[in-house]
Design a protein around this motif. Structure first.
Motif, PDB file in Angstrom:
ATOM      1  N   ALA A  85       0.817  -1.217   0.000  1.00  0.00           N
ATOM      2  CA  ALA A  85       0.000   0.000   0.000  1.00  0.00           C
ATOM      3  C   ALA A  85       0.851   1.267   0.000  1.00  0.00           C
ATOM      4  N   PHE A 137       2.492   2.385   2.837  1.00  0.00           N
ATOM      5  CA  PHE A 137       2.627   2.961   4.166  1.00  0.00           C
ATOM      6  C   PHE A 137       4.011   2.693   4.737  1.00  0.00           C
ATOM      7  N   GLU A 138       4.670   1.689   4.199  1.00  0.00           N
ATOM      8  CA  GLU A 138       6.069   1.442   4.536  1.00  0.00           C
ATOM      9  C   GLU A 138       6.851   1.370   3.223  1.00  0.00           C
ATOM     10  N   ASP A 149       7.442  -0.333 -11.240  1.00  0.00           N
ATOM     11  CA  ASP A 149       8.042  -0.249  -9.904  1.00  0.00           C
ATOM     12  C   ASP A 149       7.376   0.868  -9.094  1.00  0.00           C
ATOM     13  N   PHE A 150       6.635   0.503  -8.073  1.00  0.00           N
ATOM     14  CA  PHE A 150       5.965   1.477  -7.222  1.00  0.00           C
ATOM     15  C   PHE A 150       6.643   1.610  -5.858  1.00  0.00           C
ATOM     16  N   ALA A 202       8.730   3.440  -4.389  1.00  0.00           N
ATOM     17  CA  ALA A 202       8.889   4.723  -3.705  1.00  0.00           C
ATOM     18  C   ALA A 202       7.671   5.618  -3.859  1.00  0.00           C
ATOM     19  N   ALA A 203       6.633   5.124  -4.531  1.00  0.00           N
ATOM     20  CA  ALA A 203       5.462   5.975  -4.767  1.00  0.00           C
ATOM     21  C   ALA A 203       4.682   6.173  -3.471  1.00  0.00           C
ATOM     22  N   SER A 204       4.031   7.317  -3.346  1.00  0.00           N
ATOM     23  CA  SER A 204       3.219   7.572  -2.160  1.00  0.00           C
ATOM     24  C   SER A 204       1.948   6.732  -2.239  1.00  0.00           C
ATOM     25  N   PRO A 205       1.300   6.472  -1.085  1.00  0.00           N
ATOM     26  CA  PRO A 205       0.136   5.570  -1.080  1.00  0.00           C
ATOM     27  C   PRO A 205      -0.938   5.964  -2.082  1.00  0.00           C
ATOM     28  N   SER A 206      -1.181   7.286  -2.227  1.00  0.00           N
ATOM     29  CA  SER A 206      -2.291   7.682  -3.098  1.00  0.00           C
ATOM     30  C   SER A 206      -1.937   7.545  -4.576  1.00  0.00           C
ATOM     31  N   GLU A 207      -0.652   7.418  -4.881  1.00  0.00           N
ATOM     32  CA  GLU A 207      -0.247   7.241  -6.277  1.00  0.00           C
ATOM     33  C   GLU A 207      -0.337   5.782  -6.727  1.00  0.00           C
ATOM     34  N   PRO A 264      -1.978   2.029  -7.455  1.00  0.00           N
ATOM     35  CA  PRO A 264      -3.272   1.503  -7.912  1.00  0.00           C
ATOM     36  C   PRO A 264      -3.846   0.519  -6.897  1.00  0.00           C
ATOM     37  N   VAL A 265      -3.941   0.970  -5.647  1.00  0.00           N
ATOM     38  CA  VAL A 265      -4.232   0.065  -4.536  1.00  0.00           C
ATOM     39  C   VAL A 265      -5.317   0.669  -3.650  1.00  0.00           C
ATOM     40  N   SER A 266      -6.268  -0.162  -3.207  1.00  0.00           N
ATOM     41  CA  SER A 266      -7.199   0.235  -2.146  1.00  0.00           C
ATOM     42  C   SER A 266      -6.979  -0.685  -0.966  1.00  0.00           C
ATOM     43  N   MET A 267      -7.164  -0.141   0.229  1.00  0.00           N
ATOM     44  CA  MET A 267      -6.946  -0.977   1.408  1.00  0.00           C
ATOM     45  C   MET A 267      -8.089  -0.770   2.388  1.00  0.00           C
TER      46      MET A 267
END
Lengths: 247, 559
Positions: free
Chosen positions: A57, A59-60, A73-74, A76-81, A83-86
Motif C-alpha cells: 500500500a 505505508f512502509e 516499480d511502485f 517509492a510511490a506515495s500511497p495515493s499514487e 493503484p491500490v485500495s486498502m
C-alpha cells in the motif's frame, strides 16, 4: 502518463526481494500474487502480515527490493499514487463525515463530485447493501455496516489491487460470513488482485483461491487453498492451523 | 449499471513517479511548521541581534553597567522568588492535604474552581486587588492602623510583591498538590484504614511520599514564575530597593534610556532563566503545569475532631486570602465612576486597541501552534517506528516550549534597541505587541491543540495517505471539523493572556498606542486610583469570561 490496463483481468502483483526492518526485527518478502484472484495471507502474530500489506500500500517503504504492480516499480510511490485500495481492521471512516461523503472521498480527495460521480457512489452503496443510509454518520452504523462503507469506497476507487487487513476480525461469525460472501461476489465482478489477511482458516477457505503463509518475517509456504487445507498441506501451516484448533 | 461498470471499469494504472522529492518536502504540514519556526526564530534572533549590536557598539558601557546596583537587583530578584516560592508551597502542602482529607464537604468544588481563577486574572488586575485591600488607602488600612498604632504605610515593596505572588501561586500549588494526592490508589487508603492508621502515620506513609514526588516540580514552576514576574514587581515594587531584573530592564530603556545597562541586565536575565530552567529540568519539573481535578475518591479514614477543626481553619484562611483581592477588585471597581469611564474616549480607544491586538495575537498564536503540531505529527509519521527524531522534529516538539525561557521583556528590549537605529521603535509597536504576545501564548495553545490533532491523526493518517487527501482539502474536510473546538479553546486562552499582558506594551506603549493594561498603568501613575479600579474590574471580567469559555470548550471536547 498512464498504462492502460483493464481491471477485469486484475493486475499482477509482485514483491521482488523486498526487505524491511523495524527495531531488531528484519523482514524479507519475495512473492508473486496471482492476478485477479484472492490470496489469503496467513501466519502467526508478528510474522509480518500487516507489514507485507503496508509495503504494497505504500505505508512502509522497503529498505531494498521492489514492489511491482503490472511490472511497474511502485517502491517509492506515495500511497495515493498506487493503484491500490486498502480496508483496515478499524478506523476506515472519518467519524464526522456521513456515509456518502466517506465513499465520495474515494473518488475525489477534495469531495469535488460530478453528477456521474454521485451515481457511481449510489451504485456502490447499493452493491454493498447501504442504500438509504447515505446520511448516516459512522457512529450510527453497526460494525459490519462500517466495513461495508469501506468496501463501497474501494469499489468507487476501482483500483486493480485490493488489500484487506483483517477487516472482519471484530465481527460475529454470521455477520463475518455475510461480509466474506460480499467480498467474494464483488471480487468476482471486478477481478481485483486481492490480498486478504486473516487469522481464521475457515475464512480463507471460504473465499481464497491461494494462500501465502508467513513465518518470522518471511514467506514460509505458498500454494492453492485447496492443497493448503488438505491433509498433505505444508507442514509449517499444519502446525500453525493445528495449534489454532487446539486452543 | 452494466454500462457504468464498463466506463468505470476502464481502470488505468498510473505510472509511478520515478524521481519523487523526499516525503518530508512533499508534506505541506511540515512546510507550515518550518514557517512557524522561522517566525519564532526571527523574532527571538532579531532581539538578540539588537542586543549584540548594542553591546558591541558600547562594550565598555555594557561592562561598566555591572555595578553594585546591578548585583543588588539580581540579589533581590532571587530573594523575592525564593521567599515567594517558600510562602506559596509550604502552606499549599497543608491546604491541599486538608482538602484531600475531606473529599465531600459543601462548597469544596467551589473552592477548587475559585482557586483556578488567579490563573486567568491578568497580573495587573491582581496587583490592584492586593492594593485595594492592603494598600495605604485600602479596605484594611483603617484596621491595620488601629492595630499598629501608627498610620498604615501600605503594602509596597517586598511585602506587597510577596502577597501578590502568593495570591497567584498558592492556589496553583494547592491544585497541583491535590492532584498529586489523588494519584494515591484507593487501595492504599483501604489498607491504611484496615491497619488503623491515624493522621500522623497516614501522612508519613501515604500522603507525604506523593507530595514529595510533586514537590520539586511545583516549587520549580513557582520559582520560575516569580523570577520572571514583571507586572507585579512593576506595580508593587518600590524604588531601587525592590526591583527585579525585568523591571530594571524596563526602567533602563523607558526612563534612564541607558541601552548599555539594558544589555547587561538582559544578558543576566537570560543567564538566570536558563540556569533555573536547566536546574528544573534536572529536577523533573514541568514548566507549563496544569491541574485537572476529577471527583475525589471516597476515603475510608476516620478523622479526629481536632484535625477536622484544624483543617477547616486552614481551608478557611486560604479561601479568605485568595478571595480577598478578588472581592476587593470587584468592590473597588463598582465604587468607581463606571458610567463616566464607559463614556471616555481614551477608554474606548484602549478597548478597541486591546481587542484588535489581542485578537490578532490569538489568531497568530493559534496558527503557529497548529502549524507546529501538524509538522511534528507529519514528521513523526514519516519517521515511522525506525530512526531517531530529527532536529526539526525536536524543534517542533519540545523546542517550542523553550520560548517561555526568553522573557517577553527581553525580546521587546532587543527589538527596541535594534529598531532605534532604523527609525522610531514606537512605529512598529503594534507588530511587536502582537508577535511577542503570540509566541508567549503559543506553548499554552499547543497544549490545547496537540492532543486533539494527534488523536485525530492517529485515526486518519493512513486513510488520508491512501485517498490522497492533502493540503487544503485535508484541512477543510478532515482536520477542521475535529479541531474546531480545541482551536477555539486555544484561541480564547491566547486572547485572554494577550489582553491582560503588560509586558511588551509597557516598553512600546505610547500616547498613540494604548491598551487597557497600559491605560490602567497610566491612570495609576497619575493617582487616578478609582479609574484604575474600574478598568481593572472590566479587564478582569473580560479575561475571566474568556478563560471560562476556553475551559468550557475544552471540556465538551473531552467528554
Amino acid at each position: 502518463m498512464t498504462a492502460d490496463m483493464p481491471a477485469r483481468q486484475g493486475a499482477s502483483l509482485r514483491l521482488d526481494k523486498t526487505t524491511f526492518s523495524y527495531g531488531q526485527t528484519r523482514l524479507a518478502f519475495d512473492a508473486e500474487f496471482p492476478a485477479g484472484e484472492i490470496t489469503a495471507v496467513m501466519g502467526p502474530s508478528g510474522s509480518g502480515k500487516s507489514t507485507l500489506l503496508n509495503l504494497v500500500a505504500g505505508f512502509e517503504i522497503p529498505l531494498s527490493g521492489h514492489v511491482l504492480i503490472n511490472g511497474l516499480d511502485f517502491s517509492a510511490a506515495s500511497p495515493s499514487e498506487r493503484p491500490v485500495s486498502m480496508v483496515f481492521q478499524e478506523n476506515n471512516l472519518f467519524a464526522h463525515l456521513d456515509v456518502f461523503r466517506n465513499v465520495g472521498l474515494g473518488i475525489s480527495p477534495s469531495l469535488a463530485l460530478t453528477a456521474a460521480d454521485r451515481m457511481a457512489i449510489a451504485d456502490a452503496l447499493a452493491r454493498t447493501g447501504l442504500t438509504g443510509k447515505e446520511k448516516r454518520l459512522p457512529r450510527e452504523l453497526s460494525g459490519g455496516e462500517r466495513q461495508r462503507v469501506a468496501l463501497a469506497r474501494a469499489l468507487v476507487r476501482d483500483r486493480p489491487v485490493l488489500l484487506l487487513d483483517e477487516p472482519f476480525a471484530s465481527l460475529g461469525p454470521a455477520l463475518r460470513e455475510d461480509m466474506l460472501d460480499l467480498v467474494a461476489a464483488v471480487q468476482a465482478e471486478r477481478k481485483m488482485t486481492t490480498l486478504f489477511v486473516t487469522h481464521q482458516p475457515e475464512d480463507a477457505r471460504r473465499v481464497a483461491a491461494h494462500v501465502v503463509f508467513l513465518e518470522n518475517g518471511t514467506v514460509a509456504a505458498t500454494g492453492r487453498a485447496h492443497d493448503f487445507f488438505s491433509a498433505n498441506g505444508p507442514a509449517a501451516f499444519r502446525r500453525y492451523a493445528g495449534a489454532m484448533n487446539g486452543e | 449499471m452494466a454500462d457504468r461498470d464498463k466506463q468505470v471499469g476502464a481502470a488505468a494504472i498510473p505510472l509511478p513517479h520515478q524521481a519523487a522529492p523526499p516525503a518530508a518536502l512533499r508534506d505541506k504540514r511540515v512546510a507550515a511548521g518550518i514557517a512557524a519556526l522561522v517566525f519564532v526564530a526571527v523574532l527571538i534572533g532579531g532581539a538578540f541581534l539588537g542586543l549584540v549590536i548594542e553591546s558591541a557598539g558600547d562594550f565598555s558601557g555594557a561592562l561598566a553597567a555591572f555595578d553594585s546596583y546591578l548585583f543588588r537587583v539580581v540579589r533581590f530578584t532571587l530573594w523575592q522568588a525564593l521567599l515567594s516560592t517558600f510562602l506559596s508551597v509550604l502552606p499549599a502542602l497543608f491546604v491541599a492535604r486538608a482538602l484531600s482529607r475531606h473529599p465531600g464537604f459543601f462548597g469544596r468544588s467551589f473552592i477548587l474552581q475559585l482557586f483556578a481563577v488567579p490563573l486567568a486574572l491578568p497580573a495587573i488586575v491582581a496587583a490592584l486587588g492586593v492594593l485595594a485591600l492592603y494598600g495605604r488607602a485600602g479596605y484594611f488600612a483603617e484596621m491595620l492602623t488601629k492595630i499598629g498604632g501608627q498610620d498604615w504605610p501600605g503594602i509596597y515593596g517586598l511585602s506587597g510583591i510577596l502577597v501578590a505572588h502568593v495570591f497567584f501561586n498558592l492556589p496553583l500549588c494547592v491544585r497541583l498538590f491535590l492532584e498529586a494526592l489523588q494519584t494515591v490508589p484507593a487501595d492504599q487508603w483501604r489498607l491504611a484504614s484496615q491497619l488503623g492508621m491515624s493522621a500522623r502515620p497516614a501522612f508519613r506513609f501515604i500522603e507525604w511520599p506523593a507530595l514529595r514526588q510533586a514537590l520539586p516540580g511545583v516549587a520549580g514552576l513557582v520559582f520560575m514564575l516569580c523570577i520572571t514576574s514583571f507586572t507585579i514587581v512593576l506595580i508593587l515594587g518600590g524604588g531601587p530597593r525592590a526591583t527585579t531584573l525585568e523591571v530594571a530592564i524596563y526602567q533602563a530603556l523607558r526612563f534612564d534610556f541607558d541601552p548599555a545597562r539594558a544589555v547587561a541586565l538582559t544578558l543576566l536575565q537570560i543567564l538566570l532563566t536558563f540556569a533555573v530552567v536547566a536546574l528544573l529540568s534536572r529536577l523533573g519539573a514541568n514548566t507549563t503545569a496544569e491541574a485537572s481535578l476529577s471527583v475525589a475518591p471516597r476515603r475510608y479514614l476516620s478523622i479526629g475532631n481536632g484535625e477536622v477543626a484544624l483543617n477547616v481553619l486552614l481551608i478557611l484562611l486560604a479561601l479568605l486570602f485568595v478571595a480577598g483581592p478578588m472581592v476587593a477588585t470587584i468592590a473597588a471597581g463598582l465604587q468607581s465612576e463606571l458610567a463616566r469611564l464607559a463614556g471616555e474616549r481614551a477608554v474606548h480607544l484602549a478597548t478597541t486597541t486591546s481587542a484588535a491586538l489581542a485578537f490578532l495575537s490569538a489568531l497568530l498564536a493559534t496558527a503557529l501552534s497548529l502549524s507546529l503540531t501538524m509538522a511534528r505529527r507529519g514528521l513523526a509519521t514519516q519517521r515511522g517506528r525506525n530512526g531517531g527524531r530529527s532536529l526539526l522534529e525536536y524543534a517542533t516538539d519540545t523546542g517550542a516550549g523553550f520560548v517561555l525561557v526568553v522573557p517577553p521583556i527581553v525580546i521587546g528590549a532587543g527589538w527596541f534597541l535594534l529598531l532605534r537605529h532604523i527609525g522610531s521603535a514606537f512605529a512598529i509597536a503594534p507588530v511587536m505587541v502582537v508577535a511577542v504576545n503570540a509566541i508567549m501564548a503559543m506553548p499554552f495553545a499547543l497544549r490545547a491543540v496537540r492532543p486533539a490533532y494527534d488523536a485525530a491523526s492517529e485515526r486518519h493518517e493512513r486513510l488520508c495517505a491512501q485517498l490522497g487527501i492533502t493540503g487544503w482539502a485535508r484541512l477543510k474536510l478532515i482536520d477542521w471539523p475535529v479541531l474546531r473546538r480545541p482551536l477555539a479553546t486555544a484561541f480564547a486562552f491566547a486572547m485572554a493572556l494577550s489582553l491582560g499582558d503588560l509586558g511588551v506594551i509597557a516598553l512600546f506603549g505610547s500616547d498613540s498606542l494604548q491598551t487597557l493594561p497600559y491605560l490602567l498603568l497610566a491612570r495609576m501613575g497619575s493617582y487616578r486610583t478609582a479609574d484604575a479600579a474600574g478598568l481593572a474590574l472590566f479587564l478582569g471580567l473580560v479575561c475571566f469570561a474568556l478563560i471560562l469559555l476556553a475551559d468550557r470548550l475544552g471540556k465538551e471536547r473531552s467528554s
